[in-house]
Design an enzyme around this catalytic site. Structure first.
Site, mmCIF file in Angstrom:
data_model
loop_
_atom_site.group_PDB
_atom_site.id
_atom_site.type_symbol
_atom_site.label_atom_id
_atom_site.label_comp_id
_atom_site.label_asym_id
_atom_site.label_seq_id
_atom_site.Cartn_x
_atom_site.Cartn_y
_atom_site.Cartn_z
ATOM 1 N N ASN A 91 0.798 -1.223 0.000
ATOM 2 C CA ASN A 91 0.000 0.000 0.000
ATOM 3 C C ASN A 91 0.833 1.275 0.000
ATOM 4 O OD1 ASN A 91 -2.451 1.801 0.770
ATOM 5 N ND2 ASN A 91 -1.010 2.088 2.450
ATOM 6 N N SER A 143 -3.743 2.788 -8.714
ATOM 7 C CA SER A 143 -4.547 4.010 -8.820
ATOM 8 C C SER A 143 -5.124 4.114 -10.225
ATOM 9 C CB SER A 143 -3.683 5.238 -8.521
ATOM 10 O OG SER A 143 -4.392 6.434 -8.823
ATOM 11 N N TYR A 156 3.551 9.919 -11.145
ATOM 12 C CA TYR A 156 2.696 9.077 -10.300
ATOM 13 C C TYR A 156 1.937 8.052 -11.136
ATOM 14 C CZ TYR A 156 -0.827 7.810 -6.816
ATOM 15 O OH TYR A 156 -1.633 7.112 -5.953
ATOM 16 N N SER A 159 4.184 5.288 -12.569
ATOM 17 C CA SER A 159 4.630 4.324 -11.551
ATOM 18 C C SER A 159 3.519 3.343 -11.205
ATOM 19 C CB SER A 159 5.111 5.055 -10.296
ATOM 20 O OG SER A 159 4.033 5.675 -9.595
ATOM 21 N N LYS A 160 2.288 3.823 -11.148
ATOM 22 C CA LYS A 160 1.161 2.947 -10.840
ATOM 23 C C LYS A 160 0.818 2.047 -12.022
ATOM 24 C CE LYS A 160 0.382 4.236 -6.595
ATOM 25 N NZ LYS A 160 0.562 3.297 -5.459
#
Length: 248
Positions: A91, A143, A156, A159-160
């Site tokens: 997480n 995400s 971001y 990376s997700k």
């Protein structure tokens, strides 16, 4: 008590979605290794109270995902318990927002180090141990930013997206050892990241959803509970969107 007699590892378990997963798993009977970056009296008190309330064992583990040697030490600390590990929830992560042409390679590498590279390193170490028992569930918190090309999400979101792709390859490779690997892709959720977002960006995501509201952290935790439990025994290699019916 869907997780009774199971042991889980949860990273980033001191706030937001991670804290909600910690509470939900404890309430459902799991013993937990609760991983956070820094030791604090506040977190120690939270875990002690939750352990007393639920009757499960909660062991804080401290390491910084930005430091690979600390990640390795965290793995050793957990595995030294000799407990069977049934569940891993990746997480922990860091948020970042900037337009593509203003995104420095330094920032991009920092985000990937925490949101992807260290997640892979940690999962490699834990999954090798899980294969001894030929059972387990690995849950990666991703995400919708990794699925939707919103402006400002180069670091971001990328990376997700990488984490979600890796989820599918992990599922393929670990499936023969009866280890399931899935990802959860939440949209806007009431956490610290929610408070850090610009009002305009928050409103855009809320307005684009069918339910017209942000998620509560516990609503994401409930999906993690499903994936961690035997209720999802034939679910692997999936990315479950928890986005309130996001239409973009």
């Amino acid at each position: 008590m869907l997780l009774q007699n199971k042991t889980a590892i949860i990273t980033g378990s001191n706030r937001g979605i991670g804290k909600a997963v910690l509470e939900t798993f404890a309430e459902n009977g799991a013993d937990i290794f609760a991983c956070v970056r820094k030791e604090s009296d506040e977190f120690s008190n939270v875990t002690a109270r939750l352990s007393e309330k639920t009757g499960v064992s909660i062991t804080p583990v401290y390491f910084d995902l930005a430091e690979s040697e600390q990640v390795k030490s965290g793995i050793k600390s957990i595995l030294s318990s000799k407990k069977q590990i049934d569940i891993l929830v990746n997480n922990a992560g860091v948020a970042s927002g900037s337009f593509f042409q203003m995104t420095s390679l330094k920032d991009l590498k920092q985000v990937f180090e925490i949101n992807f590279f260290s997640q892979i390193l940690f999962t490699q170490g834990i999954s090798r141990y899980m294969t001894r028992f030929k059972t387990g569930s690995i849950i990666n918190i991703a995400s919708t930013a990794g699925l939707i090309g919103d402006a400002g999400m180069t670091s971001y979101g990328s990376s997700k997206a990488a984490l979600m792709f890796a989820t599918k390859t992990m599922a393929t490779e670990l499936g023969e050892m009866n280890i399931r690997v899935n990802a959860i892709a939440p949209s806007i959720t009431k956490t610290d990241m929610f408070d850090q977002m610009e009002e305009k960006a928050r409103s855009k995501l809320i307005d684009a959803s069918a339910l017209k509201r942000p998620a509560e952290a516990v609503e994401v935790a409930n999906v993690a509970l499903f994936l961690a439990s035997d209720l999802s025994s034939y679910v692997t290699g999936q990315v479950l969107r928890v986005d309130g019916g996001l239409t973009t």
